[in-house]
Design an enzyme around this catalytic site. Structure first.
Site, short mmCIF file in Angstrom:
data_model
loop_
_atom_site.label_atom_id
_atom_site.label_comp_id
_atom_site.label_asym_id
_atom_site.label_seq_id
_atom_site.Cartn_x
_atom_site.Cartn_y
_atom_site.Cartn_z
N GLU A 52 -47.08 47.19 -14.27
CA GLU A 52 -46.98 48.52 -14.24
C GLU A 52 -47.04 49.28 -15.33
O GLU A 52 -47.49 50.31 -15.46
CB GLU A 52 -45.63 48.72 -13.29
CG GLU A 52 -45.59 48.08 -11.88
CD GLU A 52 -44.91 46.75 -11.82
OE1 GLU A 52 -44.10 46.47 -11.11
OE2 GLU A 52 -45.16 45.83 -12.94
N THR A 196 -51.16 4.52 -13.14
CA THR A 196 -52.31 5.33 -13.77
C THR A 196 -52.14 5.31 -15.27
O THR A 196 -53.08 5.23 -15.99
CB THR A 196 -52.40 6.75 -13.19
OG1 THR A 196 -52.56 6.72 -11.83
CG2 THR A 196 -53.51 7.49 -13.77
N GLU A 294 -51.48 13.96 -9.59
CA GLU A 294 -52.97 13.44 -9.50
C GLU A 294 -53.09 11.83 -9.32
O GLU A 294 -54.18 11.26 -9.32
CB GLU A 294 -53.54 13.62 -11.07
CG GLU A 294 -53.80 15.16 -11.65
CD GLU A 294 -54.43 15.10 -12.73
OE1 GLU A 294 -54.79 14.02 -13.47
OE2 GLU A 294 -54.90 16.13 -13.06
N THR A 301 -49.28 8.40 -2.12
CA THR A 301 -48.56 7.89 -0.86
C THR A 301 -47.08 8.19 -0.96
O THR A 301 -46.32 8.89 0.05
CB THR A 301 -48.48 6.21 -0.75
OG1 THR A 301 -49.76 5.89 -0.68
CG2 THR A 301 -47.91 5.99 0.61
#
Length: 365
Positions: A52, A196, A294, A301
């Site tokens: 604004e 991972t 990821e 799961t």
């Protein structure tokens, strides 16, 4: 109809702040006289002027008596910047059209009431659903204190995220890889499991597009992360969080901290595993408003089984692998009536891949 046209323009402005305003929301604003736009603004970055104020500063011509279109209720409290309602009142704005009220308890209708008390006409709820969806992570975080969780993974047509030898680079197309990096850039944190981290030794940074790097979160209950891992030895180590279970090796934890990363001690759940609910609560207290999960399969799961996913994005590559690693393991669902439903599902093509996107909570999307 006129109000909706200008609100759509304000929304397009607001999107320019994606990935830069957290923990603040993205906001767009217009100063309008009749059908002419006198000034435009959007919240560019956390800590800088709000939309604004920028729209008022950019306005050309006499502002007094004009209309202000803004995607989110103007703030009425002091933070990094003064209250926006004061700026609107001081500028002599005659009418304010608001996309959606702000759920922040410091605002939450008070900004609207202050404007009305000062004789300014206020209309609320123009394209409200679109304005809420724009800031879906902000809305959840403000209302619950828990980050908005997006789960993303790429799989073959037969549901595998890797071959049986663990090879997974790259299942998806180059176009989808760029999408993955874009998604990292618009989330506060990116999260993977230790599986991972050990298999790929990822950097978890933004490389294929322009954007900010998220905080890196590795779920590593027993603290198996090698001290030589990339995330512990680059310039972003101070934005790396290793989430470990209570009882993990304290000496190794100190070694990780000495490298510059943060150890987050997390309670165990009823299964004796790292409690993801506790992890999310702690991350929320640290100001992490959104997380991109990821993988790998165990983490995917666990987040689904614990019903912690807000939004899901599945990339399906036109490939068949056969025997391999499944994306989703046992969710402990025994009856079809208990199957998880995806709400507001959309599909699209990107490169060779199909992208499926939807929400795991009814009412989202």
């Amino acid at each position: 109809m006129k109000d909706e046209i200008f609100m759509k323009k304000a929304l397009r402005l607001a999107v320019r702040g994606v990935g830069k305003t957290s923990p603040n929301p993205m906001v767009g604003a217009l100063v309008v006289r009749g059908r002419k736009i006198l000034g435009k603004g959007y919240h560019r970055r956390y800590g800088e002027d709000h939309a604004e104020v920028i729209a008022l500063k950019n306005a050309k011509g006499v502002v007094r008596g004009t209309s202000m279109y803004v995607t989110l209720e103007p703030c009425c409290h002091h933070g990094w910047t003064p209250p926006c309602v004061d700026a609107l009142i001081g500028a002599g704005i005659g009418r304010v059209v608001i996309g959606t009220p702000d759920p922040n308890p410091k605002v939450s209708g008070r900004g609207i009431q202050i404007l009305r008390d000062r004789g300014i006409r206020v209309k609320v709820g123009v394209l409200e659903e679109r304005c809420r969806k724009l800031n879906e992570a902000y809305f959840k975080f403000i209302q619950t204190g828990i980050p908005f969780v997006t789960l993303k993974f790429a799989q073959s047509l037969d549901g595998r995220i890797a071959t049986k030898t663990g090879n997974s680079q790259w299942i998806s197309s180059p176009e989808t890889l760029r999408l993955a990096h874009r998604m990292r850039s618009i989330h506060d944190g990116v999260l993977v499991g230790i599986g991972t981290a050990l298999a790929d030794d990822p950097s978890l940074t933004v490389r294929l597009v322009k954007g900010n790097n998220p905080q890196r979160i590795i779920v590593d209950g027993r603290l198996r992360m090698p001290l030589t891992a990339k995330v512990l030895n680059d310039e972003m180590v101070d934005r790396t969080i290793i989430a470990v279970e209570e009882g993990a090796n304290q000496k190794k934890a100190r070694d990780v901290q000495d490298l510059g990363a943060e150890i987050l001690w997390v309670a165990r759940n009823r299964r004796g595993e790292l409690d993801l609910n506790d992890l999310l609560k702690q991350l929320g207290k640290m100001g992490v408003t959104s997380i991109l999960v990821e993988g790998g399969a165990r983490v995917i799961t666990s987040f689904l089984r614990e019903r912690l996913v807000d939004k899901i994005i599945i990339v399906i590559a036109p490939k068949l692998i056969g025997e391999g690693i499944e994306a989703i393991r046992d969710l402990e669902i025994r009856e079809l009536d208990d199957a998880m439903r995806i709400f507001g599902m959309k599909t699209r093509r990107l490169g060779e891949d199909i992208i499926i996107e939807g929400y795991l909570r009814e009412g989202n999307g």
